[in-house]
Design a protein around this motif. Structure first.
Motif, mmCIF file in Angstrom:
data_model
loop_
_atom_site.group_PDB
_atom_site.id
_atom_site.type_symbol
_atom_site.label_atom_id
_atom_site.label_comp_id
_atom_site.label_asym_id
_atom_site.label_seq_id
_atom_site.Cartn_x
_atom_site.Cartn_y
_atom_site.Cartn_z
ATOM 1 N N HIS A 124 0.777 -1.203 0.082
ATOM 2 C CA HIS A 124 -0.111 0.042 -0.010
ATOM 3 C C HIS A 124 0.792 1.270 -0.107
ATOM 4 O O HIS A 124 0.500 2.093 -0.426
ATOM 5 C CB HIS A 124 -0.749 0.087 1.164
ATOM 6 C CG HIS A 124 -2.090 -0.738 1.094
ATOM 7 N ND1 HIS A 124 -3.114 -0.332 0.123
ATOM 8 C CD2 HIS A 124 -2.752 -1.986 1.551
ATOM 9 C CE1 HIS A 124 -4.148 -1.277 0.320
ATOM 10 N NE2 HIS A 124 -3.691 -2.174 0.967
ATOM 11 N N PHE A 125 2.057 1.264 0.552
ATOM 12 C CA PHE A 125 2.672 2.522 0.756
ATOM 13 C C PHE A 125 3.172 3.108 -0.577
ATOM 14 O O PHE A 125 2.952 4.531 -0.556
ATOM 15 C CB PHE A 125 4.037 2.057 1.503
ATOM 16 C CG PHE A 125 3.806 2.097 3.203
ATOM 17 C CD1 PHE A 125 3.763 3.066 3.900
ATOM 18 C CD2 PHE A 125 3.310 0.776 3.335
ATOM 19 C CE1 PHE A 125 3.653 3.013 5.172
ATOM 20 C CE2 PHE A 125 3.099 0.651 4.846
ATOM 21 C CZ PHE A 125 3.074 1.952 5.646
ATOM 22 N N PRO A 126 3.698 2.715 -1.457
ATOM 23 C CA PRO A 126 3.805 3.352 -2.810
ATOM 24 C C PRO A 126 2.904 4.087 -3.571
ATOM 25 O O PRO A 126 2.987 5.193 -3.682
ATOM 26 C CB PRO A 126 4.709 2.472 -3.826
ATOM 27 C CG PRO A 126 4.785 1.352 -2.813
ATOM 28 C CD PRO A 126 4.169 1.383 -1.556
ATOM 29 N N ASP B 221 1.860 14.616 7.595
ATOM 30 C CA ASP B 221 1.734 14.096 6.153
ATOM 31 C C ASP B 221 2.413 12.703 5.906
ATOM 32 O O ASP B 221 1.445 11.851 5.324
ATOM 33 C CB ASP B 221 2.528 15.127 5.316
ATOM 34 C CG ASP B 221 2.148 16.343 5.404
ATOM 35 O OD1 ASP B 221 0.871 16.668 5.559
ATOM 36 O OD2 ASP B 221 2.837 17.071 5.243
ATOM 37 N N HIS B 222 3.438 12.300 6.346
ATOM 38 C CA HIS B 222 4.074 11.016 6.199
ATOM 39 C C HIS B 222 3.250 10.082 7.232
ATOM 40 O O HIS B 222 2.868 8.734 6.894
ATOM 41 C CB HIS B 222 5.462 11.012 6.566
ATOM 42 C CG HIS B 222 6.325 9.945 6.496
ATOM 43 N ND1 HIS B 222 6.438 9.487 4.989
ATOM 44 C CD2 HIS B 222 6.717 8.655 7.153
ATOM 45 C CE1 HIS B 222 7.114 8.398 5.053
ATOM 46 N NE2 HIS B 222 7.403 7.946 6.432
ATOM 47 N N TYR B 223 2.860 10.603 8.313
ATOM 48 C CA TYR B 223 2.132 9.640 9.310
ATOM 49 C C TYR B 223 0.936 9.053 8.971
ATOM 50 O O TYR B 223 0.440 8.060 9.071
ATOM 51 C CB TYR B 223 2.031 10.452 10.663
ATOM 52 C CG TYR B 223 1.057 10.187 11.553
ATOM 53 C CD1 TYR B 223 1.237 9.047 12.491
ATOM 54 C CD2 TYR B 223 -0.364 10.768 11.622
ATOM 55 C CE1 TYR B 223 0.167 8.588 13.334
ATOM 56 C CE2 TYR B 223 -1.137 10.296 12.480
ATOM 57 C CZ TYR B 223 -0.890 9.075 13.257
ATOM 58 O OH TYR B 223 -1.903 8.649 14.138
ATOM 59 N N MET B 224 0.297 10.119 8.155
ATOM 60 C CA MET B 224 -1.117 9.790 7.369
ATOM 61 C C MET B 224 -1.167 8.539 6.290
ATOM 62 O O MET B 224 -2.070 7.816 6.247
ATOM 63 C CB MET B 224 -1.706 10.883 6.823
ATOM 64 C CG MET B 224 -2.359 11.904 7.943
ATOM 65 S SD MET B 224 -3.560 11.037 9.611
ATOM 66 C CE MET B 224 -4.841 10.664 8.243
ATOM 67 N N ILE B 225 0.184 8.456 5.780
ATOM 68 C CA ILE B 225 0.303 7.357 5.002
ATOM 69 C C ILE B 225 0.150 6.076 5.562
ATOM 70 O O ILE B 225 -0.200 5.294 5.210
ATOM 71 C CB ILE B 225 1.685 7.605 4.131
ATOM 72 C CG1 ILE B 225 1.459 8.910 3.353
ATOM 73 C CG2 ILE B 225 2.031 6.584 3.306
ATOM 74 C CD1 ILE B 225 2.871 9.412 2.577
ATOM 75 N N PHE C 59 -2.571 1.042 7.059
ATOM 76 C CA PHE C 59 -2.945 0.149 8.354
ATOM 77 C C PHE C 59 -4.388 0.063 8.221
ATOM 78 O O PHE C 59 -4.911 -1.122 8.449
ATOM 79 C CB PHE C 59 -2.468 0.893 9.644
ATOM 80 C CG PHE C 59 -2.643 -0.160 10.777
ATOM 81 C CD1 PHE C 59 -1.597 -1.008 11.115
ATOM 82 C CD2 PHE C 59 -4.030 -0.452 11.298
ATOM 83 C CE1 PHE C 59 -1.727 -1.895 12.265
ATOM 84 C CE2 PHE C 59 -4.056 -1.347 12.410
ATOM 85 C CZ PHE C 59 -3.098 -1.995 12.885
ATOM 86 N N ALA C 60 -5.104 1.061 8.003
ATOM 87 C CA ALA C 60 -6.488 0.697 7.693
ATOM 88 C C ALA C 60 -7.134 -0.076 6.576
ATOM 89 O O ALA C 60 -8.151 -0.956 6.666
ATOM 90 C CB ALA C 60 -7.348 2.100 7.663
ATOM 91 N N HIS C 61 -6.289 0.036 5.489
ATOM 92 C CA HIS C 61 -6.772 -0.689 4.165
ATOM 93 C C HIS C 61 -6.454 -2.219 4.505
ATOM 94 O O HIS C 61 -7.063 -3.026 4.080
ATOM 95 C CB HIS C 61 -5.662 -0.155 3.117
ATOM 96 C CG HIS C 61 -6.524 0.847 2.308
ATOM 97 N ND1 HIS C 61 -7.505 0.512 1.500
ATOM 98 C CD2 HIS C 61 -6.053 1.975 2.053
ATOM 99 C CE1 HIS C 61 -7.705 1.846 0.832
ATOM 100 N NE2 HIS C 61 -7.142 2.603 1.385
ATOM 101 N N THR C 62 -5.320 -2.556 5.121
ATOM 102 C CA THR C 62 -4.669 -3.984 5.365
ATOM 103 C C THR C 62 -5.340 -4.307 6.603
ATOM 104 O O THR C 62 -5.800 -5.833 6.418
ATOM 105 C CB THR C 62 -3.301 -3.735 5.496
ATOM 106 O OG1 THR C 62 -2.825 -2.961 4.410
ATOM 107 C CG2 THR C 62 -2.739 -5.164 5.288
#
Length: 264
Positions: A29-31, A94-98, A103-106
């Motif tokens: 999910h990160f990229p 900003d980075h934290y919300m990524i 986490f919520a998606h997975t």
């Protein structure tokens, strides 16, 4: 509702993840999320601050390497990890919300801690549980794996929008019955568990009204925040008695918690 029924319905939709598949999905999910955030300008701020993007990327990788989805962690562990990784400071929002979105998606919208899971086990005793809005079934998986809770996870995934992630594809942590909570009734002797009703959704209202006096409810999410609709909380305040509540690890800017309630 039997677990056999839940499993048979579930297998029509997707298969249960192995832990290796879950970790791969989490990292994958990160990229995409990072790219979308960059387009929106969400990570342009503070990119040249003293911490620097390289430090943050390395720290995220270290966090991912230490996190084992097959077990629960204490609230203290989560707070330390989120803080040390720069995810708990406003300057890193900003980075934290990524990380939070991935986490919520997975896994789940709310972080399951060992203390929260243990509190649920103490509240229900030996009663079986049906979880509604279970997403990928991560809370149910940990409750069953670590505390032996007899639990059926359900989620029709009927609500989609800005505050609701699609968990219908890829996989999940245990069988998830595609049950519509709007037409559901709590079976005798079961405890209901609802984790993070989608924002502005009234999907749970009829179910909550149909619950009978003395029946128990575990509610996880923001009370009056980015969960459910005003009508849902009106029903809860009118027809339910709060027995107690429990804390959960919180991502920055969120105010989720767990509540134990009983139908009046």
């Amino acid at each position: 509702m039997s677990s056999t029924l839940a499993k048979s319905r579930y297998r029509e939709a997707r298969q249960v993840w192995t832990m290796a598949q879950a970790v791969a999905a989490w990292q994958a999910h990160f990229p995409a999320i990072r790219q979308r955030a960059a387009v929106m300008g969400q990570i342009s701020r503070n990119i040249d601050q003293s911490l620097g993007s390289q430090w943050r990327e390395v720290d995220v990788e270290a966090f991912l390497a230490e996190f084992d989805p097959s077990r629960s962690y204490s609230r203290k562990w989560w707070e330390q990890k989120l803080g040390s990784a720069g995810f708990a400071r406003e300057i890193e929002i900003d980075h934290y919300m990524i990380v939070r979105e991935a986490f919520a998606h997975t896994f789940s919208f709310t972080i399951p801690s060992t203390e929260a899971l243990n509190a649920i086990r103490s509240f229900i005793g030996d009663a079986p549980v049906i979880e509604y809005f279970a997403g990928r079934g991560y809370w149910a998986y940990l409750l069953n794996r670590e505390f032996g809770v007899q639990i059926t996870a359900t989620d029709r995934n009927q609500v989609q929008g800005e505050h609701s992630f699609d968990c219908s594809g890829g996989g999940s942590f245990m069988p998830v019955d595609p049950l519509d909570i709007g037409g559901a009734r709590l079976p005798n002797g079961f405890v209901a568990m609802i984790a993070w009703i989608p924002y502005l959704s009234t999907a749970a209202d009829r179910f909550l009204k149909r619950m009978q006096p003395g029946e128990k409810l575990i509610l996880i999410g923001e009370w009056g925040g980015c969960c459910a609709a005003d009508s849902t909380f009106d029903i809860l305040e009118k027809h339910f008695e709060q027995v107690s509540e429990f804390a959960v690890p919180q991502f920055y800017g969120l105010h989720d918690r767990g509540c134990f309630l009983e139908r009046r």
